[in-house]
Design a protein around this motif. Sequence first.
Motif, short mmCIF file in Angstrom:
data_model
loop_
_atom_site.label_atom_id
_atom_site.label_comp_id
_atom_site.label_asym_id
_atom_site.label_seq_id
_atom_site.Cartn_x
_atom_site.Cartn_y
_atom_site.Cartn_z
N ASN A 122 3.83 -23.93 -64.75
CA ASN A 122 4.65 -24.32 -63.61
C ASN A 122 6.13 -24.49 -63.95
O ASN A 122 6.93 -24.87 -63.10
CB ASN A 122 4.14 -25.63 -62.99
N GLU A 123 6.49 -24.25 -65.21
CA GLU A 123 7.89 -24.37 -65.61
C GLU A 123 8.55 -22.99 -65.53
O GLU A 123 8.14 -22.06 -66.23
CB GLU A 123 8.00 -24.93 -67.03
N LEU A 124 9.57 -22.91 -64.67
CA LEU A 124 10.20 -21.63 -64.38
C LEU A 124 11.32 -21.31 -65.36
O LEU A 124 12.21 -22.13 -65.59
CB LEU A 124 10.75 -21.62 -62.95
N HIS A 125 11.25 -20.10 -65.91
CA HIS A 125 12.27 -19.59 -66.83
C HIS A 125 12.49 -18.12 -66.48
O HIS A 125 11.53 -17.42 -66.14
CB HIS A 125 11.81 -19.64 -68.29
N GLY A 126 13.72 -17.66 -66.60
CA GLY A 126 13.94 -16.24 -66.40
C GLY A 126 15.40 -15.86 -66.30
O GLY A 126 16.29 -16.71 -66.30
N ASP A 127 15.60 -14.55 -66.24
CA ASP A 127 16.92 -13.96 -66.05
C ASP A 127 16.91 -13.21 -64.73
O ASP A 127 16.04 -12.37 -64.50
CB ASP A 127 17.26 -12.99 -67.18
N ILE A 128 17.89 -13.52 -63.89
CA ILE A 128 18.00 -12.89 -62.58
C ILE A 128 19.34 -12.16 -62.52
O ILE A 128 20.40 -12.78 -62.55
CB ILE A 128 17.90 -13.94 -61.45
N PHE A 129 19.26 -10.84 -62.46
CA PHE A 129 20.46 -10.00 -62.38
C PHE A 129 20.72 -9.65 -60.92
O PHE A 129 19.81 -9.21 -60.22
CB PHE A 129 20.25 -8.71 -63.17
N ILE A 130 21.96 -9.85 -60.48
CA ILE A 130 22.33 -9.59 -59.09
C ILE A 130 23.54 -8.67 -59.06
O ILE A 130 24.58 -8.97 -59.66
CB ILE A 130 22.64 -10.90 -58.34
N SER A 131 23.40 -7.55 -58.33
CA SER A 131 24.53 -6.64 -58.12
C SER A 131 25.35 -7.12 -56.93
O SER A 131 24.88 -7.08 -55.80
CB SER A 131 24.05 -5.21 -57.87
N ILE A 132 26.56 -7.55 -57.22
CA ILE A 132 27.46 -8.00 -56.15
C ILE A 132 27.82 -6.82 -55.24
O ILE A 132 27.97 -6.99 -54.03
CB ILE A 132 28.73 -8.66 -56.76
N ASP A 133 27.89 -5.60 -55.79
CA ASP A 133 28.14 -4.41 -54.97
C ASP A 133 27.07 -4.26 -53.90
O ASP A 133 27.37 -4.01 -52.72
CB ASP A 133 28.15 -3.14 -55.83
N ARG A 134 25.79 -4.40 -54.30
CA ARG A 134 24.67 -4.25 -53.35
C ARG A 134 24.70 -5.37 -52.33
O ARG A 134 24.41 -5.16 -51.15
CB ARG A 134 23.32 -4.30 -54.07
N VAL A 135 24.96 -6.60 -52.77
CA VAL A 135 24.98 -7.74 -51.85
C VAL A 135 26.05 -7.52 -50.79
O VAL A 135 25.81 -7.73 -49.59
CB VAL A 135 25.19 -9.07 -52.60
N ARG A 136 27.24 -7.06 -51.20
CA ARG A 136 28.32 -6.79 -50.24
C ARG A 136 27.91 -5.72 -49.23
O ARG A 136 28.12 -5.87 -48.03
CB ARG A 136 29.59 -6.37 -50.97
N GLU A 137 27.33 -4.63 -49.74
CA GLU A 137 26.93 -3.54 -48.85
C GLU A 137 25.79 -3.96 -47.93
O GLU A 137 25.79 -3.64 -46.74
CB GLU A 137 26.53 -2.31 -49.68
N ASN A 138 24.82 -4.70 -48.46
CA ASN A 138 23.71 -5.16 -47.63
C ASN A 138 24.18 -6.13 -46.56
O ASN A 138 23.65 -6.11 -45.44
CB ASN A 138 22.63 -5.81 -48.49
N ALA A 139 25.16 -6.95 -46.86
CA ALA A 139 25.69 -7.88 -45.86
C ALA A 139 26.24 -7.10 -44.67
O ALA A 139 26.00 -7.46 -43.51
CB ALA A 139 26.77 -8.77 -46.48
N VAL A 140 26.95 -6.01 -44.94
CA VAL A 140 27.47 -5.17 -43.86
C VAL A 140 26.32 -4.50 -43.11
O VAL A 140 26.27 -4.53 -41.88
CB VAL A 140 28.45 -4.10 -44.44
N ASP A 141 25.38 -3.93 -43.87
CA ASP A 141 24.24 -3.24 -43.25
C ASP A 141 23.40 -4.16 -42.38
O ASP A 141 22.90 -3.75 -41.34
CB ASP A 141 23.34 -2.61 -44.32
#
Length: 139
Positions: free
Chosen positions: A71-90
């Motif tokens: 139940n102990e959460l560990h990890g690496d989360i990679f986020i593309s700011i380019d995709r987030v910007r484009e998805n926000a518009v879409d």
Amino acid sequence: MISFNYELEFTLENESVIADWLSKVIISENKKEGDINYIFCDDDYLLEINQQYLDHDTLTDIISFDYSVGNELHGDIFISIDRVRENAVDFNVSFEDELNRVLVHGVLHYCGFKDKTEEDEKAMRIKEDEKIKMFHVKQ
């Protein structure tokens, strides 16, 4: 501990507020917070990770590597700011709203939520909306 790392010219304006919200999301799912690293990057950076580690040749907004133990959460989360910007518009939403959705999406994967099937994706969206409301209540 939730940490934020940057591989491009971008920084969160309210790291402590976002980290506190994500911690509350984890607790609300009866999980324990371990080491969770968010890495903000661009499309090229995330595409390389997608190709190298997942053998996918597509752009994506988020890739999460789950190292949780019980139940102990560990990890690496990679986020593309380019995709987030484009998805926000879409999706006709603000950049901040779309970023919050992606931020919580990664943690929800660690909590056991999936999005590979249509049914799972629908459940994930409902859970994302529920957790995003927690963020807005605290503002």
